[in-house]
Write a protein that holds these residues in place. Structure first.
Motif, PDB file in Angstrom:
ATOM      1  N   ARG A 208       7.303   8.108 -11.481  1.00  0.00           N
ATOM      2  CA  ARG A 208       6.552   8.714 -10.589  1.00  0.00           C
ATOM      3  C   ARG A 208       7.103  10.055 -10.003  1.00  0.00           C
ATOM      4  NH1 ARG A 208       2.705   6.328  -7.467  1.00  0.00           N
ATOM      5  NH2 ARG A 208       3.385   4.347  -7.974  1.00  0.00           N
ATOM      6  N   PHE A 209       6.462  11.257 -10.116  1.00  0.00           N
ATOM      7  CA  PHE A 209       6.737  12.271  -9.189  1.00  0.00           C
ATOM      8  C   PHE A 209       5.774  12.376  -7.996  1.00  0.00           C
ATOM      9  CE2 PHE A 209       7.410  13.130 -13.870  1.00  0.00           C
ATOM     10  CZ  PHE A 209       8.560  13.633 -13.714  1.00  0.00           C
ATOM     11  N   HIS A 210       6.573  12.424  -7.011  1.00  0.00           N
ATOM     12  CA  HIS A 210       5.649  12.557  -5.674  1.00  0.00           C
ATOM     13  C   HIS A 210       6.133  14.241  -5.171  1.00  0.00           C
ATOM     14  CE1 HIS A 210       5.156  12.601  -1.264  1.00  0.00           C
ATOM     15  NE2 HIS A 210       4.592  11.409  -1.548  1.00  0.00           N
TER      16      HIS A 210
ATOM     17  N   ARG B  63      -4.012  11.365  -0.421  1.00  0.00           N
ATOM     18  CA  ARG B  63      -4.570  11.374   0.926  1.00  0.00           C
ATOM     19  C   ARG B  63      -5.382  10.003   0.883  1.00  0.00           C
ATOM     20  NH1 ARG B  63      -7.190  17.087   0.866  1.00  0.00           N
ATOM     21  NH2 ARG B  63      -7.660  16.442  -1.456  1.00  0.00           N
ATOM     22  N   ASP B  64      -5.847   9.391  -0.333  1.00  0.00           N
ATOM     23  CA  ASP B  64      -6.235   8.296  -0.035  1.00  0.00           C
ATOM     24  C   ASP B  64      -5.441   7.034  -0.289  1.00  0.00           C
ATOM     25  OD1 ASP B  64      -9.213   9.225  -0.704  1.00  0.00           O
ATOM     26  OD2 ASP B  64      -8.672   9.556  -2.632  1.00  0.00           O
ATOM     27  N   ARG B  65      -5.945   5.707   0.052  1.00  0.00           N
ATOM     28  CA  ARG B  65      -4.985   4.734   0.251  1.00  0.00           C
ATOM     29  C   ARG B  65      -4.877   3.770  -1.030  1.00  0.00           C
ATOM     30  NH1 ARG B  65      -7.169   0.365   2.690  1.00  0.00           N
ATOM     31  NH2 ARG B  65      -5.791  -1.331   3.503  1.00  0.00           N
ATOM     32  N   TRP B  66      -3.617   3.617  -1.599  1.00  0.00           N
ATOM     33  CA  TRP B  66      -3.678   3.353  -2.964  1.00  0.00           C
ATOM     34  C   TRP B  66      -2.685   1.893  -2.882  1.00  0.00           C
ATOM     35  CZ3 TRP B  66      -6.572   5.037  -7.045  1.00  0.00           C
ATOM     36  CH2 TRP B  66      -7.102   6.650  -7.036  1.00  0.00           C
ATOM     37  N   GLN B  67      -3.429   1.053  -3.753  1.00  0.00           N
ATOM     38  CA  GLN B  67      -2.415  -0.246  -3.959  1.00  0.00           C
ATOM     39  C   GLN B  67      -2.627  -0.776  -5.291  1.00  0.00           C
ATOM     40  OE1 GLN B  67      -3.356  -3.277  -1.035  1.00  0.00           O
ATOM     41  NE2 GLN B  67      -1.288  -3.944  -1.071  1.00  0.00           N
ATOM     42  N   CYS B  68      -1.558  -1.501  -5.875  1.00  0.00           N
ATOM     43  CA  CYS B  68      -1.734  -1.690  -7.299  1.00  0.00           C
ATOM     44  C   CYS B  68      -0.990  -3.126  -7.511  1.00  0.00           C
ATOM     45  CB  CYS B  68      -0.643  -0.904  -8.162  1.00  0.00           C
ATOM     46  SG  CYS B  68      -0.425  -1.177  -9.718  1.00  0.00           S
ATOM     47  N   HIS B  69      -1.424  -3.844  -8.478  1.00  0.00           N
ATOM     48  CA  HIS B  69      -1.181  -5.108  -8.783  1.00  0.00           C
ATOM     49  C   HIS B  69      -0.777  -5.056 -10.326  1.00  0.00           C
ATOM     50  CE1 HIS B  69      -1.503  -9.922  -8.907  1.00  0.00           C
ATOM     51  NE2 HIS B  69      -0.274  -9.364  -8.994  1.00  0.00           N
TER      52      HIS B  69
ATOM     53  N   VAL C 295       0.840  -1.258  -0.121  1.00  0.00           N
ATOM     54  CA  VAL C 295      -0.018   0.231   0.033  1.00  0.00           C
ATOM     55  C   VAL C 295       0.872   1.350  -0.008  1.00  0.00           C
ATOM     56  CG1 VAL C 295      -1.829   1.530   1.278  1.00  0.00           C
ATOM     57  CG2 VAL C 295      -1.814  -1.062   1.353  1.00  0.00           C
ATOM     58  N   ILE C 296       0.556   2.275  -0.819  1.00  0.00           N
ATOM     59  CA  ILE C 296       1.276   3.598  -0.833  1.00  0.00           C
ATOM     60  C   ILE C 296       1.016   4.406   0.514  1.00  0.00           C
ATOM     61  CG2 ILE C 296       1.621   5.652  -2.172  1.00  0.00           C
ATOM     62  CD1 ILE C 296       0.823   4.242  -4.683  1.00  0.00           C
ATOM     63  N   PRO C 297       1.905   4.765   1.198  1.00  0.00           N
ATOM     64  CA  PRO C 297       1.489   5.472   2.448  1.00  0.00           C
ATOM     65  C   PRO C 297       0.595   6.682   2.146  1.00  0.00           C
ATOM     66  CG  PRO C 297       3.733   4.788   2.457  1.00  0.00           C
ATOM     67  CD  PRO C 297       3.345   4.481   1.182  1.00  0.00           C
ATOM     68  N   CYS C 298      -0.233   7.170   2.901  1.00  0.00           N
ATOM     69  CA  CYS C 298      -0.995   8.374   2.752  1.00  0.00           C
ATOM     70  C   CYS C 298      -0.156   9.657   2.986  1.00  0.00           C
ATOM     71  CB  CYS C 298      -2.033   8.142   3.667  1.00  0.00           C
ATOM     72  SG  CYS C 298      -3.481   6.896   3.213  1.00  0.00           S
ATOM     73  N   ALA C 299      -0.408  10.503   2.246  1.00  0.00           N
ATOM     74  CA  ALA C 299       0.525  11.468   2.507  1.00  0.00           C
ATOM     75  C   ALA C 299      -0.273  12.691   1.794  1.00  0.00           C
ATOM     76  CB  ALA C 299       1.813  11.736   1.565  1.00  0.00           C
TER      77      ALA C 299
ATOM     78  N   ARG D  87      -4.224  -3.770 -11.886  1.00  0.00           N
ATOM     79  CA  ARG D  87      -5.380  -3.644 -11.185  1.00  0.00           C
ATOM     80  C   ARG D  87      -5.056  -2.453 -10.018  1.00  0.00           C
ATOM     81  NH1 ARG D  87      -7.208  -9.578  -9.922  1.00  0.00           N
ATOM     82  NH2 ARG D  87      -8.301 -10.174 -11.856  1.00  0.00           N
ATOM     83  N   LEU D  88      -5.924  -1.529  -9.714  1.00  0.00           N
ATOM     84  CA  LEU D  88      -5.606  -0.567  -8.806  1.00  0.00           C
ATOM     85  C   LEU D  88      -6.762  -0.295  -7.709  1.00  0.00           C
ATOM     86  CD1 LEU D  88      -3.655   1.969  -8.478  1.00  0.00           C
ATOM     87  CD2 LEU D  88      -5.245   3.330  -9.929  1.00  0.00           C
TER      88      LEU D  88
END
Length: 302
Positions: A102-104, A87-93, A43-47, A63-64
């Protein structure tokens, strides 16, 4: 400036290759793999930040999930863009080979950039999936040598690329308007004064006359110059700003009627009409879509 690298395997589990470089508040990461058998990513940490992904090659399948809910199942074309609100909780397969940058970008950096260029009207980037963006594709490719050898990356080059990224994203997906230098626009001090005044009084009735007086202009000239400077009238600017504030508050537990009054609308019905006209969905639907139920993580790989 910092650099991180990830290997292609951890024990017997294949993992993508990751290279990362940071300059200022922005972190740029290249992630790629030629495998079809990767496990579900963490899971990508919320930020309080945006994630902006640029695909360097065609990505056939993935899948996202957002907050445990499957929101995308498919692929993306080469040079396509994906912007997500962290701010949402994202996860990818990842289900096929891929290669993306990716630019954060923290919200604070986007807002600071907007202030630096006299555009305090900036609120947020639109979240998009799969839009072809040749400009971001070119900027991402320009960073590849620095990602391959971050210790020898040119700091001035990285700074200029980051500024180009911020300018392009804020104008294309953030609604900012950068007029060409010409007569008939507000001076920079007038632009800043006008937007700061509108933002500070966004929940009060708009007086074009008072705003024009602050900028030492006639009402008619101010209206024309404001539109030339921002690509919209003061009334339209204020309406879009109010709706952006509504979007932020809808993520909280405040009653919709209270949000409407607090953001300068006559009542909930008035806000709903304006919000739906601008966004294509009601405030209640926006709230449900952005506050979905969270499914157990062990279901995400199914």
């Amino acid at each position: 400036m910092a650099m991180l690298e990830g290997s292609g395997t951890t024990g017997h589990r294949p993992r993508p290759i990751v290279r990362s470089i940071a300059w200022g508040e922005i972190t740029v990461t290249r992630t790629y793999s030629d495998r079809f058998d990767l496990e579900v990513a963490p899971v990508i940490p919320c930020a309080d930040a945006f994630s902006v992904i640029v695909h360097l090659r065609a990505f056939d399948a993935h899948r996202l999930w957002r907050s445990g809910k499957l929101v995308y199942d498919g692929g993306h074309a080469k040079a396509s863009l994906a912007i997500t609100d962290l701010r949402d909780r994202w996860q990818c397969h990842h289900l096929s080979p891929f290669d993306y940058v990716r630019f954060h970008i923290p919200f604070s950096r986007m807002r600071a950039f907007a202030d630096e260029v006299g555009r305090s009207d900036y609120r947020a980037l639109a979240c998009v999936q799969g839009r072809i963006d040749p400009v971001m594709h070119g900027l991402a490719q320009a960073l590849l040598p620095s990602l391959d050898d971050p210790e020898h990356a040119n700091p001035l080059f990285l700074e200029q690329i980051n500024l180009a990224v911020l300018a392009h994203l804020s104008q294309t997906y953030g609604g900012l308007h950068f007029p060409a230098e010409k007569k008939g626009t507000l001076a920079p001090w007038q632009q800043r004064l006008a937007t700061e005044f509108l933002a500070a009084h966004f929940n009060k009735p708009l007086s074009i006359g008072d705003l024009a007086s602050l900028c030492e202009l006639s009402r008619s000239y101010f209206n024309k110059a404001f539109k030339e400077s921002f690509g919209r009238t003061p009334s339209r600017w204020l309406t879009e700003y109010r709706v952006s504030r509504v979007k932020e508050l809808l993520r909280a537990d405040l009653p919709i009627a209270e949000i409407a009054i607090g953001c300068g609308f006559v009542d909930q019905s008035h806000m709903t009409r304006v919000f739906t006209g601008l966004t294509g969905e009601t405030p209640a639907r926006f709230r449900r879509r952005n506050r979905p139920g969270i499914a157990p993580l062990d279901q995400l790989g199914a």
